[in-house]
Write a protein that holds these residues in place. Sequence first.
Motif, PDB file in Angstrom:
ATOM      1  N   PHE A 205       0.832  -1.204   0.000  1.00  0.00           N
ATOM      2  CA  PHE A 205       0.000   0.000   0.000  1.00  0.00           C
ATOM      3  C   PHE A 205       0.874   1.264   0.000  1.00  0.00           C
ATOM      4  N   GLN A 206       1.859   1.280   0.890  1.00  0.00           N
ATOM      5  CA  GLN A 206       2.750   2.454   0.999  1.00  0.00           C
ATOM      6  C   GLN A 206       3.580   2.620  -0.284  1.00  0.00           C
ATOM      7  N   ARG A 208       2.834   1.578  -3.347  1.00  0.00           N
ATOM      8  CA  ARG A 208       1.977   2.014  -4.467  1.00  0.00           C
ATOM      9  C   ARG A 208       1.675   3.510  -4.352  1.00  0.00           C
ATOM     10  N   LYS A 209       1.436   3.949  -3.119  1.00  0.00           N
ATOM     11  CA  LYS A 209       1.129   5.363  -2.877  1.00  0.00           C
ATOM     12  C   LYS A 209       2.326   6.246  -3.291  1.00  0.00           C
ATOM     13  N   ALA A 210       3.525   5.821  -2.869  1.00  0.00           N
ATOM     14  CA  ALA A 210       4.729   6.602  -3.190  1.00  0.00           C
ATOM     15  C   ALA A 210       5.007   6.592  -4.693  1.00  0.00           C
ATOM     16  N   ARG A 212       2.864   6.067  -7.124  1.00  0.00           N
ATOM     17  CA  ARG A 212       1.818   6.831  -7.810  1.00  0.00           C
ATOM     18  C   ARG A 212       2.170   8.325  -7.787  1.00  0.00           C
ATOM     19  N   ARG A 213       2.600   8.802  -6.613  1.00  0.00           N
ATOM     20  CA  ARG A 213       2.980  10.220  -6.457  1.00  0.00           C
ATOM     21  C   ARG A 213       4.157  10.569  -7.377  1.00  0.00           C
TER      22      ARG A 213
ATOM     23  N   ASP B  15      -6.451  -2.313  -3.748  1.00  0.00           N
ATOM     24  CA  ASP B  15      -6.611  -2.385  -2.287  1.00  0.00           C
ATOM     25  C   ASP B  15      -6.114  -3.704  -1.703  1.00  0.00           C
ATOM     26  N   GLU B  44      -5.185   3.999 -12.445  1.00  0.00           N
ATOM     27  CA  GLU B  44      -4.141   3.729 -11.448  1.00  0.00           C
ATOM     28  C   GLU B  44      -2.793   3.552 -12.161  1.00  0.00           C
ATOM     29  N   SER B  46       0.172   3.157 -11.202  1.00  0.00           N
ATOM     30  CA  SER B  46       1.129   2.172 -10.672  1.00  0.00           C
ATOM     31  C   SER B  46       0.873   0.760 -11.202  1.00  0.00           C
TER      32      SER B  46
END
Lengths: 229, 170
Positions: A205-206, A208-210, A212-213, B15, B44, B46
């Motif tokens: 999760f972390q 993917r978040k990074a 994506r940013r 998710d 998305e 990513s």
Amino acid sequence: MVKENLCVQSVAHISHRRPQQEAGEICGVSFGSRGEVVMNDLQWIQSAKNGDEDAYAKLVRRHSGGLHRTVARILADDTEAWDVVQMAFLKAWQKLDRYNPRYSFTTWLYRIGTNLAIDLLRSRTSRERAHKAGTEHRLRLVGTGEGAGARADSNETDNVLQQLVGVLTPQQRSAFVLREMEGLETAEVAEVLGCSATTVRNHIFQARKALRRELRVRFPEYLPASERG
Amino acid sequence: MNCGIFREMIGSYVDETLEEGRRHWFRTHLRECPTCRESALREEPSLLFAMAPAAPGEPEEIEACAVAVMGRIRQDRLESRLHRRRRPWLAVAAAAALVISGGIAWRTMVGGGSGTLQPVVEARRDAELQSSPPTVEVEMAGEEVRVYQFANEADSDTAVYFIVDPALEL
């Protein structure tokens, strides 16, 4: 073990749950689709334990390509990854007596290799990281007028990761590469990294978040036209 | 039909709540359907990394890795064997060296003069003449050239060997 991205040499031998569609087994001996005798990892490990170096060399040939690809993605360094792969196989050889055949040899090997890669990442000095960031170059995409999906080929994926992976911690890198790029199940990633499935999900999760940013900042080509500005 | 299901799954995939079997199907469809890939990446970015290649690596690199690993394993094995065999020999040699050096020192202190050293030098010359010359063997192992130097002719196991890399630039 389901590993959709593993190399051709290893994929047929990793999954114990994979249905034997073409190959067969008679009296404990496995046969390939062309009738040739197929040795599995456990047979080679047993031979290697009895001092058969050729059997171990076959294991190295079978698994080094897949392990290298994983380690290279974690380290973002192809050459350094081969050193880690060699070290992993040497370490595995030294600890072969302690290998528990109830578990997949691949999982055990990947655990050794991933741990070595994480140790290497931690030992890299901040100066080396700064040097790498300074020398990296922007990815040049071919055909900027086309959609992102059409441009996203396989080499491009690795090139983009190589340039963005620096924003992730060693654990996040490893979890993301094993899960998202190599296609391992959460439980398998947890086994390789020696942590819980919940921790793996949190790392993913972390990460993917990074990513994506970073993709939005450095690769706006991948964003919808409405978001590119 | 499949494309509609795929698009509904994007959120669950991201998710990490998608069941493993469906996840596998999702990843396969992502690679195979250009239209869905396009829309998924827009939603998305990513997901780009889920399309990483499964290239098995260059055969030459894999072979080079196998040769390097096995070479190192053989070297480690030989070194440990030499180490084990050398220990008692080293202890005896160290003891003999102590006795000889102690004797020389004592004789020098008591008797003095260079004449007292002569018997020791002669004994060493005799020993050199009696011992057989070291055996050397050269072996080609793949691209490597190995030079073995055995301790003596009777013992083919105790050896020091050097691996010469032909690609090495001197």
